[in-house]
Design an enzyme around this catalytic site. Structure first.
Site, PDB file in Angstrom:
ATOM      1  N   LEU A 241       0.860  -1.183   0.000  1.00 48.49           N
ATOM      2  CA  LEU A 241       0.000   0.000   0.000  1.00 48.49           C
ATOM      3  C   LEU A 241       0.894   1.230   0.000  1.00 48.49           C
ATOM      4  CD1 LEU A 241      -2.731  -1.133   2.585  1.00 48.49           C
ATOM      5  CD2 LEU A 241      -2.769  -1.331   0.078  1.00 48.49           C
ATOM      6  N   ASP A 242       1.114   1.770  -1.191  1.00 43.69           N
ATOM      7  CA  ASP A 242       2.064   2.872  -1.361  1.00 43.69           C
ATOM      8  C   ASP A 242       1.543   4.164  -0.729  1.00 43.69           C
ATOM      9  OD1 ASP A 242       4.422   4.108  -2.767  1.00 43.69           O
ATOM     10  OD2 ASP A 242       2.791   5.264  -3.685  1.00 43.69           O
ATOM     11  N   ALA A 243       2.422   4.835  -0.002  1.00 46.57           N
ATOM     12  CA  ALA A 243       2.129   6.162   0.573  1.00 46.57           C
ATOM     13  C   ALA A 243       0.801   6.183   1.322  1.00 46.57           C
ATOM     14  CB  ALA A 243       2.137   7.213  -0.536  1.00 46.57           C
ATOM     15  N   ILE A 244       0.497   5.103   1.994  1.00 41.95           N
ATOM     16  CA  ILE A 244      -0.823   4.951   2.609  1.00 41.95           C
ATOM     17  C   ILE A 244      -1.068   5.999   3.705  1.00 41.95           C
ATOM     18  CG2 ILE A 244       0.062   3.236   4.243  1.00 41.95           C
ATOM     19  CD1 ILE A 244      -3.446   3.279   2.662  1.00 41.95           C
TER      20      ILE A 244
END
Length: 581
Positions: A241-244
């Site tokens: 989950l990128d840059a969550i």
């Protein structure tokens, strides 16, 4: 099929209620049921493979490798096929999972500004190439869910006012208070755009090309859930989950780690528990440790969390030749919750984040690290603080060059220091992850920085497969020595249950020049010792040391005898076990 009375679905409905209110929760559940019917639902009691010593991960771009040997015809393998071929040849038995960095069509940030989530960039290959790689390795995909490319059709429809995308993005209004917003960039928070309805400003946390999505709109969340399911069908075993941390925005708040951001993670986890329990979530939150581990939740959010403190702290340890802070930090670590683990790493496609050093090192020590990186040809990227000042956010340099003390230092010393860093990382509790260039001690790519004008490009070199093979086979070079040592260590690790992420970890205080960790299960233990200094160190028997002879797994020869001192050469590493390998 109706699910409304099944506990996991009741939980999901509660999560929808928290995000969108009771009135919208029922329609959301109906949409989710339709999605389940479209993708199918697994048995709730389906077995889940626990983490074990076999788990190890490679981080690589889809076009990290190219095959230029047969350019003249149309049969040249795609970069994804080339990566699969190389990894299968060299990493089988050492690595079991590959994180293919974003492989969709994109407009900037080397893939993290996605134009179309459901397509593979034709420059890299096709979905068939990814499915072929899946035959040899588990796969990790990025879900870049905070933002989308300005060049995407979604944003194009926003500009022209076409539903549903006209409501996918965050526009400013005079009442929104953004004074406390925390984010890792110094660029403008809002970017101007001309739409059919007039000029407006949209939220852009990372760059004017990466437009933040509006998760207050349930349509956006369902769009991402649909993409998530699509990725799982394509073979994803781990979703990053990128840059969550920056997902949910609310006026007057920092807009980082918002309660509703955690609720979204909980919802994704709950949905996966029902539909694909074998798929793990990894959250990407490059922040101090306490904030970072908040994404374990109550065992209801991510199962894997990056150990973001390790890269900068290990760098500081080996450059200062003092393990005191590293030892105390590792001692203070609480074990991850049941069913969860850390992802240990030293390098990735991004820089070496320094925010995790907050409250561990004084500011002047962080500034010394930044100064060292500049001296070694690296870059320092900054962030804007809430008071308007800026401060270092990450160090952009390859980990090998970061660990080189000066330009005159011999490659042998630099290689020994680098190998020591990697073996410490491999020894700690969690899953080890190696960035592609760390396999052989990659150097700074200055040409790419010039070409892209991006600091992060310094650590994103691409290779011709034949040139790389020649490099790692060239005798008496640092690159060959690093590659051989790390592959051997990775293979040994996979046959040693004491290195399972579930095995316990005990940090032993020995000396400021020695880092020591004991890993073990009921049936096996490994004593890991490292001289983190450039001078020999003689280890006499320590009260915490075992009383029986021990053998070094790493070379099958050196013995730690109860009655004899151990002379540790500079940057030497030992994995001692009680019986001869």
């Amino acid at each position: 099929m109706k699910y409304s009375n099944i506990p996991p679905f009741i939980h999901i409905q509660d999560l929808f209620s928290r995000l969108y209110g009771d009135q919208l929760a029922n329609p959301c559940m109906a949409r989710l049921h339709a999605m389940f019917n479209r993708y199918g639902i697994r048995q709730l009691d389906a077995p889940i493979r626990p983490f074990d010593e076999n788990d190890s991960l490679l981080i690589a771009y889809g076009d990290t490798l190219t095959d230029n040997s047969s350019k003249a015809d149309d049969t040249s393998p795609t970069p994804l096929r080339t990566l699969d071929t190389w990894c299968t040849k060299h990493l089988s038995g050492a690595i079991n999972t590959i994180h293919i960095l974003p492989f969709c069509p994109y407009s900037s940030d080397d893939g993290f500004s996605v134009i179309d989530y459901r397509e593979v960039d034709p420059a890299l290959g096709t979905w068939k190439d990814i499915q072929a790689m899946h035959q040899h390795f588990h796969l990790m995909f990025d879900l870049v869910l905070n933002h989308v490319s300005r060049q995407s059709s979604w944003f194009g429809d926003f500009v022209t006012g076409v539903a549903p995308y006209r409501d996918y993005f965050i526009q400013t209004d005079e009442f929104f208070n953004a004074s406390k917003v925390v984010r890792p960039r110094s660029s403008a928070l809002f970017s101007e755009v001309k739409t059919r309805l007039g000029t407006t400003n949209v939220w852009t946390t990372f760059s004017s090309d990466q437009i933040d999505l509006n998760y207050r709109n349930p349509d956006v969340l369902f769009e991402m859930l649909d993409i998530l399911f699509f990725y799982i069908v394509q073979g994803a075993a781990v979703i990053r989950l990128d840059a969550i941390a920056y997902l949910w925005k609310e006026s007057g708040t920092s807009c980082i780690h918002h309660t509703n951001t955690h609720t979204v993670v909980q919802l994704i986890r709950a949905v996966l528990t029902i539909t694909a329990p074998h798929v793990r979530l990894l959250t990407e939150t490059n922040v101090p440790h306490k904030e970072n581990i908040s994404y374990f939740g109550h065992c209801d959010e991510a199962q894997i969390i990056y150990q973001f403190t390790l890269p900068p702290l290990l760098l500081h340890t080996l450059l200062t030749e003092n393990a005191s802070v590293l030892t105390q930090w590792a001692k203070d670590l609480l074990p991850p919750p049941d069913g969860c683990t850390f992802l240990n790493f030293t390098a990735s496609h991004d820089g070496i984040g320094v925010r995790p050093l907050e409250n561990l090192l004084p500011d002047n020590e962080v500034k010394k690290l930044a100064q060292h990186v500049l001296q070694q040809g690296g870059k320092v990227s900054s962030k804007t603080n809430t008071d308007g000042t800026s401060s270092p956010y990450e160090l952009n340099i390859t980990y090998f060059d970061a660990l080189t003390k000066n330009t005159d230092e011999s490659y042998t010393t630099a290689a020994d220091r680098f190998i020591c860093s990697q073996l410490i990382m491999l020894s700690l509790q969690g899953i080890p992850a190696l960035y592609f260039s760390s396999l052989f001690g990659g150097r700074n790519d200055y040409e790419k920085v010039k070409k892209t004008n991006m600091n992060r490009s310094i650590n994103r070199e691409k290779w011709d497969i034949d040139a790389l093979d020649r490099l790692i086979k060239q005798p008496d070079t640092a690159h060959a020595a690093i590659f051989k040592t790390l592959i051997q260590a990775l293979q040994l690790r996979r046959t040693t249950p004491a290195f399972s992420p579930l095995a316990v970890q005990q940090i032993i205080s020995v000396n400021e020049r020695v880092f020591a960790v004991l890993r073990g299960t009921q049936d096996q233990y490994v004593l890991c010792l490292f001289n983190i200094s450039s001078q020999p160190f003689t280890l006499t028997q320590h009260p915490a040391m075992p009383k029986t002879p021990m053998y070094n797994l790493l070379n099958s020869e050196e013995v730690l005898k109860p009655s004899a001192p151990l002379v540790m050469p500079p940057f030497s590493s030992y994995w001692f076990v009680p019986s001869q390998p």
